[in-house]
Design an enzyme around this catalytic site. Structure first.
Site, PDB file in Angstrom:
ATOM      1  N   GLU A 122       0.815  -1.208   0.000  1.00  0.00           N
ATOM      2  CA  GLU A 122       0.000   0.000   0.000  1.00  0.00           C
ATOM      3  C   GLU A 122       0.849   1.259   0.000  1.00  0.00           C
ATOM      4  O   GLU A 122       2.047   1.222   0.285  1.00  0.00           O
ATOM      5  CB  GLU A 122      -0.934  -0.018   1.203  1.00  0.00           C
ATOM      6  CG  GLU A 122      -0.207  -0.138   2.516  1.00  0.00           C
ATOM      7  CD  GLU A 122      -1.113  -0.736   3.588  1.00  0.00           C
ATOM      8  OE1 GLU A 122      -1.851   0.051   4.175  1.00  0.00           O
ATOM      9  OE2 GLU A 122      -1.080  -1.946   3.818  1.00  0.00           O
ATOM     10  N   CYS A 157       3.910   8.251   0.059  1.00  0.00           N
ATOM     11  CA  CYS A 157       4.589   7.321   0.959  1.00  0.00           C
ATOM     12  C   CYS A 157       4.727   5.984   0.240  1.00  0.00           C
ATOM     13  O   CYS A 157       3.744   5.407  -0.214  1.00  0.00           O
ATOM     14  CB  CYS A 157       3.753   7.185   2.230  1.00  0.00           C
ATOM     15  SG  CYS A 157       4.428   5.998   3.386  1.00  0.00           S
ATOM     16  N   CYS A 201       7.643  -7.190   6.286  1.00  0.00           N
ATOM     17  CA  CYS A 201       8.864  -6.649   6.887  1.00  0.00           C
ATOM     18  C   CYS A 201       9.362  -7.665   7.907  1.00  0.00           C
ATOM     19  O   CYS A 201       8.565  -8.342   8.538  1.00  0.00           O
ATOM     20  CB  CYS A 201       8.538  -5.330   7.602  1.00  0.00           C
ATOM     21  SG  CYS A 201       9.979  -4.504   8.318  1.00  0.00           S
ATOM     22  N   CYS A 219       8.555  -4.739  14.626  1.00  0.00           N
ATOM     23  CA  CYS A 219       8.431  -3.759  15.710  1.00  0.00           C
ATOM     24  C   CYS A 219       7.078  -3.957  16.399  1.00  0.00           C
ATOM     25  O   CYS A 219       6.082  -4.282  15.753  1.00  0.00           O
ATOM     26  CB  CYS A 219       8.534  -2.339  15.152  1.00  0.00           C
ATOM     27  SG  CYS A 219      10.145  -2.005  14.415  1.00  0.00           S
ATOM     28  N   CYS A 268       3.892  -2.011  14.995  1.00  0.00           N
ATOM     29  CA  CYS A 268       3.733  -1.810  13.546  1.00  0.00           C
ATOM     30  C   CYS A 268       2.957  -2.953  12.894  1.00  0.00           C
ATOM     31  O   CYS A 268       3.135  -4.117  13.238  1.00  0.00           O
ATOM     32  CB  CYS A 268       5.115  -1.686  12.905  1.00  0.00           C
ATOM     33  SG  CYS A 268       5.060  -1.376  11.133  1.00  0.00           S
ATOM     34  N   CYS A 282       1.233   2.261   8.104  1.00  0.00           N
ATOM     35  CA  CYS A 282       1.807   1.304   7.155  1.00  0.00           C
ATOM     36  C   CYS A 282       1.407  -0.131   7.458  1.00  0.00           C
ATOM     37  O   CYS A 282       1.503  -0.593   8.581  1.00  0.00           O
ATOM     38  CB  CYS A 282       3.324   1.413   7.116  1.00  0.00           C
ATOM     39  SG  CYS A 282       4.069   1.946   8.638  1.00  0.00           S
TER      40      CYS A 282
END
Ligand code: SAH
Length: 345
Positions: A88, A101, A108, A112, A115, A333
């Site tokens: 996205e 962005c 990922c 974290c 996130c 995100c």
């Protein structure tokens, strides 16, 4: 197979020459691709040549799969790549133009604690062409082309850790800032990293004057380790030292990102500790970010954002609170991708 968009202008020229075609074909092709077009839409290039190219390369790799518009005018795009993966992007309109962005990985691996992007781990790196395609396709969606740039600023703050996909990201940065492409100055590009120290040092030598943004989110090693697993490999102090080296080498002010999370890192004592630990002879700024709550993560946004920033400023640390945008469209995100994956399964 590589996509044709993965080639920079030099590589494309070499390829076109290798087909015994005249050089102006490379220019036409590059202009078409960087205006967000697929090969099959480029009627100015003969069909035979286009078919020949498609024997060696895949076409423009990306389509807009979904588009949502927030009440505040922020747009969320979901892109689909040729292998079916989706990522996205968020488009924000400012007085001076549009900021996009951009994502650098599908998923990922940093995981974290706050996130959404790392919830399902890393699926794969995006190629330089796939990163580029996000900018080109949205620029086209806004009515722009390679000659008429609508997107003025880029932030590498979508899903993924840009420095964990180093070579593709550097290739992307070089292409998007070149005169033949959208010619977006690196000064208008921010790259956000969770703090991969060796890669920050490497980046400082690339001679790309972008703005480096470091996700700190903590005032000491202990908190950082709790919130961000990567802190076990790259200690708080090492990250600050890398930021100082980056400034010394490039002369570019470093921005720290600090998401305030209730009960974790948001007390005024944390602000004092942060001010003490950031000190040094270099230029930096702290962006306080209200946490975008991700249900699966269970962490809560803090009410102290403004008091925290005020405290930092009183202690001589330049700091502002970043306004939130697009909250009603899962702006943070990875949030929307996760929702779509869930809905589709
Ligand atoms: N991997 C890069 C880019 C991540 S996204 C990095 O770590 O910097 C850009 C920023 O959004 C980072 O500072 C990231 O820590 C932050 N972020 C991620 N999830 C968030 C959330 N739910 N609320 C607020 N900020 C978030």
């Amino acid at each position: 197979m590589q996509t044709i968009l993965d080639l920079n202008y030099e590589e494309l020229k070499d390829y076109i020459l290798s087909l015994n075609e005249p050089l102006f074909r490379a220019k036409q092709l590059f202009e078409g691709l960087h205006s967000g077009k697929k090969l099959k839409e480029m009627s100015n290039i003969g069909k035979a040549l286009r078919e020949k190219i498609l024997e060696n390369f895949q076409d423009f790799p990306t389509q807009i799969y979904k588009k949502l518009e927030s009440k505040d005018g922020t747009k969320k795009y979901v892109y689909k790549f040729l292998d079916g993966n989706i990522v996205e992007g968020v488009l924000m309109k400012y007085k001076y133009g549009y900021t996009l962005c951009v994502s650098t990985q599908v998923g990922c691996r940093m995981n974290c604690s706050f996130c959404a992007s790392g919830l399902n781990g890393l699926v794969r790196n995006l190629t330089a062409g796939e990163i580029l395609s996000q900018v080109l396709i949205v620029n086209r969606d806004l009515g722009g082309s390679v000659k008429e740039r609508k997107i003025t600023n880029i932030v590498l703050m979508g899903s993924g850790e840009p420095l964990d996909n180093y070579n593709n990201v550097i290739k992307f940065l070089k292409i998007i800032s070149s005169v033949e492409s959208l010619n977006i100055s690196p000064r208008n590009i921010s790259l956000s990293t969770c703090g991969l120290v060796d890669k920050i040092d490497k980046l400082s030598k690339e001679n790309i004057p972008l703005t480096l943004t470091i996700s700190l989110h903590s005032s000491n090693q202990q908190i950082r380790e709790k919130l961000m697993p990567i802190a076990k490999a790259y200690k708080f102090e090492e990250v600050i030292k890398a930021a100082i080296r980056y400034f010394q080498k490039t002369g570019r002010r470093v921005i720290y990102e600090y998401a305030v999370i209730a009960g974790e890192n948001d007390s005024l004592k944390n602000a004092e500790e942060l001010a003490k630990n950031l000190k040094g002879d270099y230029s930096f700024h702290v962006n306080i970010i209200p946490l975008n709550e991700v249900k699966e993560r269970g962490l809560k946004s803090s009410k102290n954002a403004y008091a925290f920033a005020e405290k930092l400023n009183k202690l001589g640390v330049s700091s502002t609170v970043r306004r939130t945008m697009g909250e009603d469209i899962e702006g943070a995100c990875g949030q929307l991708r996760n929702k779509i994956l869930k809905d589709e399964n």
